[in-house]
Scaffold this active site. Sequence first.
Site, PDB file in Angstrom:
ATOM      1  N   GLU A 486       0.860  -1.223   0.147  1.00 19.18           N
ATOM      2  CA  GLU A 486       0.159  -0.351  -0.029  1.00 19.18           C
ATOM      3  C   GLU A 486       1.054   1.146  -0.029  1.00 19.18           C
ATOM      4  O   GLU A 486       0.523   1.852   0.798  1.00 19.18           O
ATOM      5  CB  GLU A 486      -0.962  -0.368   0.766  1.00 19.18           C
ATOM      6  N   GLU A 598      -5.469  -8.756   0.307  1.00 15.49           N
ATOM      7  CA  GLU A 598      -6.034  -7.956   1.780  1.00 15.49           C
ATOM      8  C   GLU A 598      -7.962  -8.057   0.732  1.00 15.49           C
ATOM      9  O   GLU A 598      -7.741  -6.977  -0.431  1.00 15.49           O
ATOM     10  CB  GLU A 598      -5.648  -7.192   1.940  1.00 15.49           C
TER      11      GLU A 598
END
Length: 782
Positions: A486, A598
């Site tokens: 991320e 995720e």
Amino acid sequence: MLKNNYRFLWSFILGVISGCTSPSGDGVLLSPSGQERPEDKEWKTEYWSPEQHYSDIRSDGSDTRILMIASDTLTTDRWYRSVAVKPFSEYRISGYIKTENVRGENEHAGAGFRLGAIDMEKDTLFRKDNDWTFVEIPFKTGANDAVMIECLLGKSGKASGIVYFDRMRIEEVSSSDLKPRVKIGLDSIREPMSPYLYGQFIEHMGKCIYGGIWAEMLRDRKFYHAPGAKRSPWQTNVDTTTILTDSTKNYSRGNMPVLGTSSGKIVLTQDSLVLEKGEKYVGRIVFKAEQGVTKMEVSLGTEEENKEERISEITRGGFVKVPLEFTPVSSSKNGKLGITFYGKGKVTLAAVSLMPEDNIDGFRPDVLELMKELNAPVYRWPGGNFVSGYDWKDGIGDPDTRPTRYERAWNGLEYNDVGIHEFMRLCKLLGAEANIAVNTGLGTAVMAAEEVEYFNGDVSTGMGKRRAENGHPEPYDVKLWAVGNEMFGDWQLGHMPVEDYVKKHNKVARAMREVDPDIELIAVGFPGEWNDMMYSHCSENMTYISEHFYRQDWHAGGLLTHVRQIPDAIREIADEHRRCREEFPRLKNKEIKIALDEWNYWYGPHVYGLLGTRYYLRDALGIAAGFNEFSRQSDIFYMANYAQTVNVIGAIKTTKTDSWLEGTGLALKLYREHFGTRPLTVKGVPQPLDVAATLSGDGKFLTVSVINATHNNYPLILNIEGQQIESGGRQFSLTGENDMAYNDENNRERIRIVQNNITLENNSITIPRESANIYVFPLVKK
């Protein structure tokens, strides 16, 4: 801020003006009546915006109350409420709006109505001064069974001024008589689903590893906080102002407390330990004592008469490890470990450990069994946000000498008891592969390359030799590597603009592949410009590209609306990367698939520690619907890692001595065990059901997955084309009392998987309400 009397004066005048007749009085009144408060009609205000922005007064022109928002600074405020609707139907919302001096931060910002995530066919925006205006908004519900009615000051951007809303109604225009029926072509086989879609993710945060998977019972066992300090779980009789710190790193790579006393006794205790009568507990204490300290006593139990003690004479000559073993004579939820040193002199404490003897290489056997039920083929580790501040070298070597670190991603302590060797042992115990994330936040290319060498290099390499010295001569041969996590987000340690990150990604990826050219690399992805830049500049240095998503309950509350968030998100991500494939010619001959490493729901109270959210049957149905969508997008998804496995938004929840599968965990188990791997084309009108079909890997069975995210049973017509199936089959149904049922330590089976034999009569089966179902039919042999 605008004065209240100013607002109410104008509201009174406008209430008189609003006495005109509504073009339509049909439908259900949403505005509060003159005698009601807004909350009586379930109207709410934005919790984070100032309370004084909101008010309501009675309208003189009708028996309703006018909802008002007023702010003299730019804001995004709203009154809102949810309304149940029929899915796949047409409605219309109507009401009056009045604005005064409304100014937006740009030409597109102002005041008005909004219907949550539902597209408005006839949208309106109000700016500046507008007298009472009747607004009518037709809309189609689609696959939504609830709609959010929003009255905004700050629509499409922040705005200031005053806005008034009155006489809001909702009216059903038309609805469909839903009769789901589908055709399944047994010859229309699409690309197989990757087994890696059933992957899992564990991160060093909350109670996922420590307090979840790992069996260690003691907190801060290596004394990051000095005993007796406010944040320490250790109590002591020593004056805390006299405690020294050994920071020489001659033994431990962390700091160690040095305690001394003139009273002839040093006492340390840690309580809140859950002990079971008759269960054996084992551990060790690591310390160094000066000449005057002659004896050590260690006890475990509760009351004085129930404590079991171990007495050891002190051995000289540096740090010693003294083994511990206890079998309590009574159970306790507040057991205490006590350590007492006798004599005069200083004691340097390195570590203490205590685990149930039945631990399996340090892991809790009950949690391992549940993880085996999930049967995930791959585990992503160690993060997550955590990895962007993680030094993997902290987690190798003697666990008692590894440093405890304060980790900044989640503001907790990282004990480094579970590092590379422990994680790889976990994978072996579970029969799973490893997906290792490297640190591209605060980490470097050298750091990542050395990590690859530590995992995969032979003993002739520097890091391979170090791995062998730490007990594992054979290379681990890890194939899957995530290059960062991320990095598009400003919450990420080491975040940087994408223009800089593409350079770092390439540098790190090249360094890793110089060590092992056969590894597969997962690049950080995010929809829009970030993906464009990564594909444009890094496609030569990636095998897959990652995406993440989480969904909440930030919607109107309907079951169908809640469930469809998951398949919608999966489809939108697939569409995003198909867009990229079309727009970037350099991708034409590449097969860069998506690693959705995720995905989950994430909302609600943290019942089981940090992000220890509770999951309901409605969440389990959403996860099941996710696998239906994965089957439709099997050509573009390589991997998906449910986030996370234990406690932290987890499929498994634990207490100190118990564990169980959440509803979402049962969904993962159900689809891993019984959903086929070869997707088939499904045509027809399945609404309001979600229907997907696959063949088993051996081609002997048809599996039909049906999600019924409604509160009614529905008959489903199945027309099978291409080959005959047996009329008798099996049904595996994930169900519960209602969509808000949940499992916990008191009842593990409120949500459960029920198996039944079924018969397909007249090509019809009845799909039970609030359930996810897999129907398995044998194919008739040709």
